[in-house]
Design a protein around this motif. Structure first.
Motif, PDB file in Angstrom:
ATOM      1  N   VAL A 212     112.203 -37.914 -16.874  1.00 56.42           N
ATOM      2  CA  VAL A 212     112.992 -38.715 -15.950  1.00 56.42           C
ATOM      3  C   VAL A 212     112.196 -38.917 -14.668  1.00 56.42           C
ATOM      4  CG1 VAL A 212     115.078 -38.731 -14.534  1.00 56.42           C
ATOM      5  CG2 VAL A 212     115.197 -38.046 -16.933  1.00 56.42           C
ATOM      6  N   LYS A 213     112.100 -40.178 -14.251  1.00 63.25           N
ATOM      7  CA  LYS A 213     111.359 -40.522 -13.041  1.00 63.25           C
ATOM      8  C   LYS A 213     111.930 -41.797 -12.452  1.00 63.25           C
ATOM      9  CE  LYS A 213     107.636 -40.713 -15.495  1.00 63.25           C
ATOM     10  NZ  LYS A 213     106.286 -40.913 -16.096  1.00 63.25           N
ATOM     11  N   ASP A 214     111.780 -41.949 -11.149  1.00 64.50           N
ATOM     12  CA  ASP A 214     112.115 -43.196 -10.476  1.00 64.50           C
ATOM     13  C   ASP A 214     110.819 -43.983 -10.311  1.00 64.50           C
ATOM     14  OD1 ASP A 214     113.635 -45.128  -9.224  1.00 64.50           O
ATOM     15  OD2 ASP A 214     114.499 -43.777  -7.737  1.00 64.50           O
ATOM     16  N   MET A 215     110.926 -45.294 -10.166  1.00 61.90           N
ATOM     17  CA  MET A 215     109.739 -46.146 -10.169  1.00 61.90           C
ATOM     18  C   MET A 215     109.788 -47.165  -9.034  1.00 61.90           C
ATOM     19  SD  MET A 215     108.294 -44.790 -12.825  1.00 61.90           S
ATOM     20  CE  MET A 215     106.859 -45.863 -12.932  1.00 61.90           C
ATOM     21  N   ALA A 216     108.604 -47.638  -8.641  1.00 59.41           N
ATOM     22  CA  ALA A 216     108.493 -48.726  -7.673  1.00 59.41           C
ATOM     23  C   ALA A 216     107.318 -49.608  -8.070  1.00 59.41           C
ATOM     24  CB  ALA A 216     108.311 -48.185  -6.256  1.00 59.41           C
ATOM     25  N   VAL A 217     107.361 -50.867  -7.652  1.00 57.50           N
ATOM     26  CA  VAL A 217     106.354 -51.855  -8.040  1.00 57.50           C
ATOM     27  C   VAL A 217     105.939 -52.695  -6.836  1.00 57.50           C
ATOM     28  CG1 VAL A 217     107.072 -52.053 -10.457  1.00 57.50           C
ATOM     29  CG2 VAL A 217     108.209 -53.446  -8.723  1.00 57.50           C
ATOM     30  N   ASN A 218     104.787 -53.316  -6.989  1.00 58.26           N
ATOM     31  CA  ASN A 218     104.322 -54.319  -6.036  1.00 58.26           C
ATOM     32  C   ASN A 218     103.291 -55.180  -6.738  1.00 58.26           C
ATOM     33  OD1 ASN A 218     103.869 -55.804  -3.673  1.00 58.26           O
ATOM     34  ND2 ASN A 218     103.937 -53.964  -2.377  1.00 58.26           N
ATOM     35  N   GLU A 219     102.902 -56.268  -6.119  1.00 58.63           N
ATOM     36  CA  GLU A 219     101.944 -57.185  -6.711  1.00 58.63           C
ATOM     37  C   GLU A 219     100.511 -56.793  -6.362  1.00 58.63           C
ATOM     38  OE1 GLU A 219     103.487 -61.548  -6.731  1.00 58.63           O
ATOM     39  OE2 GLU A 219     104.232 -60.646  -4.871  1.00 58.63           O
ATOM     40  N   TYR A 220      99.585 -57.200  -7.232  1.00 60.04           N
ATOM     41  CA  TYR A 220      98.160 -57.226  -6.883  1.00 60.04           C
ATOM     42  C   TYR A 220      97.552 -58.377  -7.669  1.00 60.04           C
ATOM     43  CZ  TYR A 220      95.730 -55.145 -10.988  1.00 60.04           C
ATOM     44  OH  TYR A 220      95.147 -54.912 -12.213  1.00 60.04           O
ATOM     45  N   PRO A 221      96.335 -58.855  -7.324  1.00 56.70           N
ATOM     46  CA  PRO A 221      95.843 -60.119  -7.885  1.00 56.70           C
ATOM     47  C   PRO A 221      95.824 -60.221  -9.398  1.00 56.70           C
ATOM     48  CG  PRO A 221      94.507 -59.488  -6.003  1.00 56.70           C
ATOM     49  CD  PRO A 221      95.449 -58.343  -6.264  1.00 56.70           C
ATOM     50  N   GLU A 222      95.592 -59.114 -10.121  1.00 58.85           N
ATOM     51  CA  GLU A 222      95.492 -59.179 -11.585  1.00 58.85           C
ATOM     52  C   GLU A 222      96.790 -58.787 -12.292  1.00 58.85           C
ATOM     53  OE1 GLU A 222      92.046 -56.826 -12.565  1.00 58.85           O
ATOM     54  OE2 GLU A 222      90.729 -58.562 -12.335  1.00 58.85           O
ATOM     55  N   GLY A 223      97.850 -58.599 -11.544  1.00 63.99           N
ATOM     56  CA  GLY A 223      99.112 -58.225 -12.182  1.00 63.99           C
ATOM     57  C   GLY A 223     100.051 -57.545 -11.209  1.00 63.99           C
ATOM     58  N   PHE A 224     100.407 -56.289 -11.528  1.00 63.31           N
ATOM     59  CA  PHE A 224     101.278 -55.561 -10.609  1.00 63.31           C
ATOM     60  C   PHE A 224     100.911 -54.086 -10.574  1.00 63.31           C
ATOM     61  CE2 PHE A 224     103.523 -55.439 -14.693  1.00 63.31           C
ATOM     62  CZ  PHE A 224     104.035 -54.152 -14.778  1.00 63.31           C
ATOM     63  N   LEU A 225     101.343 -53.422  -9.511  1.00 65.24           N
ATOM     64  CA  LEU A 225     101.137 -51.999  -9.315  1.00 65.24           C
ATOM     65  C   LEU A 225     102.412 -51.256  -9.663  1.00 65.24           C
ATOM     66  CD1 LEU A 225      99.377 -52.202  -5.825  1.00 65.24           C
ATOM     67  CD2 LEU A 225      98.263 -51.983  -8.059  1.00 65.24           C
ATOM     68  N   LEU A 226     102.246 -50.053 -10.214  1.00 62.58           N
ATOM     69  CA  LEU A 226     103.384 -49.266 -10.682  1.00 62.58           C
ATOM     70  C   LEU A 226     103.230 -47.839 -10.189  1.00 62.58           C
ATOM     71  CD1 LEU A 226     105.923 -49.268 -12.610  1.00 62.58           C
ATOM     72  CD2 LEU A 226     104.347 -48.605 -14.446  1.00 62.58           C
ATOM     73  N   SER A 227     104.278 -47.308  -9.556  1.00 64.52           N
ATOM     74  CA  SER A 227     104.230 -45.951  -9.006  1.00 64.52           C
ATOM     75  C   SER A 227     105.462 -45.156  -9.376  1.00 64.52           C
ATOM     76  CB  SER A 227     104.148 -45.996  -7.469  1.00 64.52           C
ATOM     77  OG  SER A 227     102.873 -46.363  -7.016  1.00 64.52           O
ATOM     78  N   THR A 260     102.516 -37.493  -8.738  1.00 69.12           N
ATOM     79  CA  THR A 260     102.054 -37.932  -7.426  1.00 69.12           C
ATOM     80  C   THR A 260     100.609 -38.404  -7.547  1.00 69.12           C
ATOM     81  OG1 THR A 260     103.533 -36.371  -6.319  1.00 69.12           O
ATOM     82  CG2 THR A 260     101.663 -37.190  -5.043  1.00 69.12           C
ATOM     83  N   ARG A 261     100.378 -39.687  -7.323  1.00 65.52           N
ATOM     84  CA  ARG A 261      99.037 -40.264  -7.478  1.00 65.52           C
ATOM     85  C   ARG A 261      99.014 -41.634  -6.836  1.00 65.52           C
ATOM     86  NH1 ARG A 261      99.359 -41.050 -14.071  1.00 65.52           N
ATOM     87  NH2 ARG A 261     101.376 -42.139 -14.150  1.00 65.52           N
ATOM     88  N   ASP A 262      97.845 -42.281  -6.859  1.00 58.88           N
ATOM     89  CA  ASP A 262      97.755 -43.660  -6.407  1.00 58.88           C
ATOM     90  C   ASP A 262      98.474 -44.564  -7.401  1.00 58.88           C
ATOM     91  OD1 ASP A 262      96.251 -43.014  -4.161  1.00 58.88           O
ATOM     92  OD2 ASP A 262      94.334 -43.314  -5.188  1.00 58.88           O
ATOM     93  N   PRO A 263      98.950 -45.735  -6.960  1.00 61.31           N
ATOM     94  CA  PRO A 263      99.620 -46.650  -7.883  1.00 61.31           C
ATOM     95  C   PRO A 263      98.723 -47.029  -9.057  1.00 61.31           C
ATOM     96  CG  PRO A 263      99.936 -47.345  -5.608  1.00 61.31           C
ATOM     97  CD  PRO A 263      98.920 -46.245  -5.575  1.00 61.31           C
ATOM     98  N   LEU A 264      99.335 -47.173 -10.233  1.00 56.62           N
ATOM     99  CA  LEU A 264      98.605 -47.626 -11.418  1.00 56.62           C
ATOM    100  C   LEU A 264      98.513 -49.149 -11.413  1.00 56.62           C
ATOM    101  CD1 LEU A 264     100.256 -45.404 -14.185  1.00 56.62           C
ATOM    102  CD2 LEU A 264      98.142 -44.971 -12.907  1.00 56.62           C
ATOM    103  N   LYS A 265      97.361 -49.654 -11.799  1.00 53.40           N
ATOM    104  CA  LYS A 265      97.174 -51.102 -11.910  1.00 53.40           C
ATOM    105  C   LYS A 265      97.552 -51.549 -13.321  1.00 53.40           C
ATOM    106  CE  LYS A 265      93.469 -51.378  -8.477  1.00 53.40           C
ATOM    107  NZ  LYS A 265      92.031 -51.730  -8.236  1.00 53.40           N
TER     108      LYS A 265
END
Length: 331
Positions: A212-227, A260-265
């Motif tokens: 179980v985890k909560d998630m957040a997203v944002n854009e980047y030029p080749e797609g989106f970021l996932l955390s 806990t890490r940098d966002p995944l591309k």
């Protein structure tokens, strides 16, 4: 949430009680995948007990009978459930059976397994490579099921950025065994353009275990970021997530995986991403990108932080999530 606010809030978690009330939610060792990387499962068990977690999901660092006996005694002393992470059998079934018997020895009645250790869109460069992986994975599961049935231990197969929802459902339905089910990771399939709530809803009847985890997203030029985010800080309705799982399978334990890490591309706008998805509909890409644009927020990261701050943040994120589970989710 801004990066500054995220770290300030995370740091505040250290002010929580040193011995918090017990939470029924357990902690997966992969919560500490980035910085601590615990090598000894007994030490991890003790740490989770100190956090007030309800159980652990971890590989076993030793199969020595005395170690297993000591591990089980420690878990039972604190009333912690144990779920063991095991690899699927690649060839020699004997090694897999030893792992299952070791899981039983520490009091586990279920194990977690994943077919792929990496990510589908990064691991495979051609459709042929993917098809070979599918064949090998199915063969490994075929070898595993009789061992599970013989030892009466259930295996939870994770949706580990490999199977789409449709593929995993088809895989699970192809076996008629009560000892094979799903580990529902509540965030992984966003990277495969699946709707997260649909994934949870449709896999819930097969649930044996969870991440179980909560998630957040944002854009980047080749797609989106996932955390991954501490529970309650992301875009998922965590109450609905937990309720869906518990209503469908009351015996499926709720286990935290807060990495806990940098966002995944997630490079959905590159050609390589699509080589293993010949039948994926463009509508799913459109729906996912629309969701990203609607839900986008500043994402936390760890690059540039000292090792000490990374360690503290990793542990604080787990503490905050356990606190949310106790106080907001009734766990």
């Amino acid at each position: 949430m801004t990066r500054r606010t995220f770290f300030a809030t995370a740091a505040a978690a250290s002010t929580l009680a040193a011995t918090p009330p017990r939470c029924r939610m357990g902690v997966a060792s992969t919560c500490y995948l980035t910085v601590w990387r615990p090598k000894d499962s007994y030490a991890f068990l003790e740490h989770c007990d100190a956090l007030g977690a309800g159980g652990v999901q971890t590989p076993l660092s030793s199969l020595d009978p005395d170690y297993l006996k000591r591990f089980r005694a420690r878990a039972e002393k604190s009333g912690l459930y144990v779920e063991v992470m095991v690899p699927l059998p690649k060839g020699d079934i004997g090694g897999f059976e030893k792992s299952i018997q070791a899981a039983k020895a520490v009091g586990a009645d279920r194990v977690r397994a994943g077919a792929l250790s990496g990510r589908r869109y990064e691991t495979f460069s051609s459709l042929e490579e993917w098809k070979a992986f599918v064949s090998e994975s199915k063969a490994a599961i075929e070898r595993a099921v009789p061992v599970l049935e013989r030892n009466r231990v259930r295996m939870a197969l994770e949706n580990h950025k490999d199977w789409t929802l449709e593929e995993q459902l088809a895989l699970l339905k192809s076996y008629n065994s009560e000892y094979l089910g799903a580990l529902i990771d509540t965030g992984n399939n966003i990277s495969l353009l699946d709707d997260p709530m649909q994934v949870i809803r449709e896999l819930a009847p097969f649930a044996v275990a969870t991440h179980v985890k909560d998630m957040a997203v944002n854009e980047y030029p080749e797609g989106f970021l996932l955390s991954e985010m501490p529970l309650g800080d992301g875009m998922l309705d965590m109450r609905a997530v937990v309720d869906l799982i518990r209503q469908a399978r009351p015996d499926a334990r709720i286990t935290l995986e807060m990495i806990t890490r940098d966002p995944l591309k997630i490079p959905v706008l590159t050609e390589k991403y699509w080589v293993t998805f010949p039948d994926k509909k463009a509508s799913r890409l459109a729906a996912t990108l629309a969701m990203v644009r609607k839900q986008k927020m500043d994402l936390p990261g760890i690059t540039g932080l000292s090792k000490a701050m990374q360690l503290r943040l990793e542990d604080d994120n787990v503490k905050r999530s356990l606190h949310f589970g106790r106080t907001r989710l009734g766990l």
